[in-house]
Write an enzyme that holds these catalytic residues in place. Sequence first.
Site, PDB file in Angstrom:
ATOM      1  CD  GLU A  13      31.730  71.641  86.750  1.00  0.00           C
ATOM      2  OE1 GLU A  13      32.831  72.400  87.016  1.00  0.00           O
ATOM      3  OE2 GLU A  13      31.694  70.720  85.896  1.00  0.00           O
ATOM      4  CE1 TYR A  57      36.236  62.180  79.294  1.00  0.00           C
ATOM      5  CE2 TYR A  57      37.245  61.651  81.174  1.00  0.00           C
ATOM      6  CZ  TYR A  57      36.376  61.224  80.443  1.00  0.00           C
ATOM      7  OH  TYR A  57      35.699  60.287  80.554  1.00  0.00           O
ATOM      8  CE1 TYR A 102      33.599  65.430  89.229  1.00  0.00           C
ATOM      9  CE2 TYR A 102      34.351  63.209  90.143  1.00  0.00           C
ATOM     10  CZ  TYR A 102      33.564  64.052  89.398  1.00  0.00           C
ATOM     11  OH  TYR A 102      32.879  63.446  88.341  1.00  0.00           O
ATOM     12  CD  GLU A 144      33.512  74.218  90.863  1.00  0.00           C
ATOM     13  OE1 GLU A 144      34.770  74.151  91.597  1.00  0.00           O
ATOM     14  OE2 GLU A 144      33.524  73.301  89.849  1.00  0.00           O
ATOM     15  CG  HIS A 178      29.315  67.096  90.711  1.00  0.00           C
ATOM     16  ND1 HIS A 178      28.443  67.441  89.499  1.00  0.00           N
ATOM     17  CD2 HIS A 178      30.512  66.867  90.152  1.00  0.00           C
ATOM     18  CE1 HIS A 178      29.397  67.762  88.601  1.00  0.00           C
ATOM     19  NE2 HIS A 178      30.530  67.296  88.963  1.00  0.00           N
ATOM     20  CD  GLN A 186      33.986  67.906  81.588  1.00  0.00           C
ATOM     21  OE1 GLN A 186      33.184  68.912  81.412  1.00  0.00           O
ATOM     22  NE2 GLN A 186      34.432  67.461  82.789  1.00  0.00           N
ATOM     23  CE  LYS A 237      35.470  71.271  83.825  1.00  0.00           C
ATOM     24  NZ  LYS A 237      34.273  71.138  84.612  1.00  0.00           N
TER      25      LYS A 237
END
Length: 424
Positions: free
Chosen positions: A207, A252, A136, A209, A141, A248, A261
Amino acid sequence: MIEANNPNLRSWIDVPADSDFPIQNLPFGIFKPSGGSPRVGVAIGEHVLDLKTLHVLGYLENLPFSQADFDNSTLNDLMRHGKKGSRELRNRISKLLRSDVPYLRDKEHHVQQVLHKQSEVELLMPVKVGDYTDFYSSRDHATNIGKMLRDPNNALMPNWLHLPVAYHGRASSIVVSGTPTIRPCGQTRPNDDEPPVFGPSKLLDFELEMAFITFEGKPLGERISTSEADDYIFGMVIFNDWSARDIQKWEYVPLGPFLAKNFNSVISPWVVTLDALEPFRCTNEKQSPEVLPYLQFSGDKGLDINLEVLIQPNGGNESRVCLSNYKFMYWNMNQQLAHHTVNGCNIHAGDMMASGTISGPTKDSFGSMMELSWRGQTPVVLNDGSERKFLHDGDTVVMRGWSEKDGVRVGFGEVRSKIEPARV
Ligand code: CA
């Protein structure tokens, strides 16, 4: 300089000027030729070089590899030879493909056997992912999410500037580009005053990445330092970490991401080696406050890799919705790996470590719909005039990445996945 990275090298194989795969790249993957079995290949221009056949023909002699390393449906066995082995292999392939080296070039009957058109083969999942960790590590972000979900004036959690935050994810649902994404069903609580409900996610997101893939690490109990980390990183891929924001939000607390996820994460098929990326090193944002000694590092450990995200509506054209860059990362891979192993945690060949969403400082560089539409408050307008707060069934999300310097473009190809309706 690594021999194979010389910007002056040219191949006897025709490589289009805008190709992601010049002779300076030589990424590894697994492909299946029509009528053949899966095997190790290297991308060059619009072609794939068949290492299984290349080895049979004797071109990979005096290297530490066996036929089984190439006649294989994953790169894991090849990666067990470590940095030294993979570097020697890439240098050998570079030499065989150089325009001034006739050894393979002039043996037409061999060339026909070892070269396939990429468009005529199937690209498969390159590695068997043993363990998967998602970091992360983009400050922009983490700040954006903190502003939206926590406190705009206190967006980062107290630990964020002191360690690269991460969670252990699910390896089984990491799939290769081209695999569709089925809209997940799950439990959400749309109204905070009412009980939760079950149904298809309404807030499906991508996302942007990147992920690095590791060599075999050290035994349990031993650490990998920031200065050793480069020797334990094989290469990188682009990584779309699909996320169901409504699932989420409800699930979470307090242990982190779970079913929001692990329904699907999609990677690009070619693993670009860390060696091939060395020319594109850059500095990252200076870290303040100063980090603990085990997280300190020397040299440039950032990478200048352009990243874009495009949305293609069903039957329509692609619209670019994000242009970001890997250089925006606050925590680098060396720090991530050093932190991951500082307690003695071991890693294996084929482990995958994703960066976390890579957002830049400007609105057009945000790496998720959550940020681009600011939780749905400002819809993203596509080229056809349609709007997106989150993603629709039939949308295809495409991500591409590439570096450019001294007239050399080293790219990753693309990650592509189309959203299929939920199976209710
Ligand atoms: Ca993620």
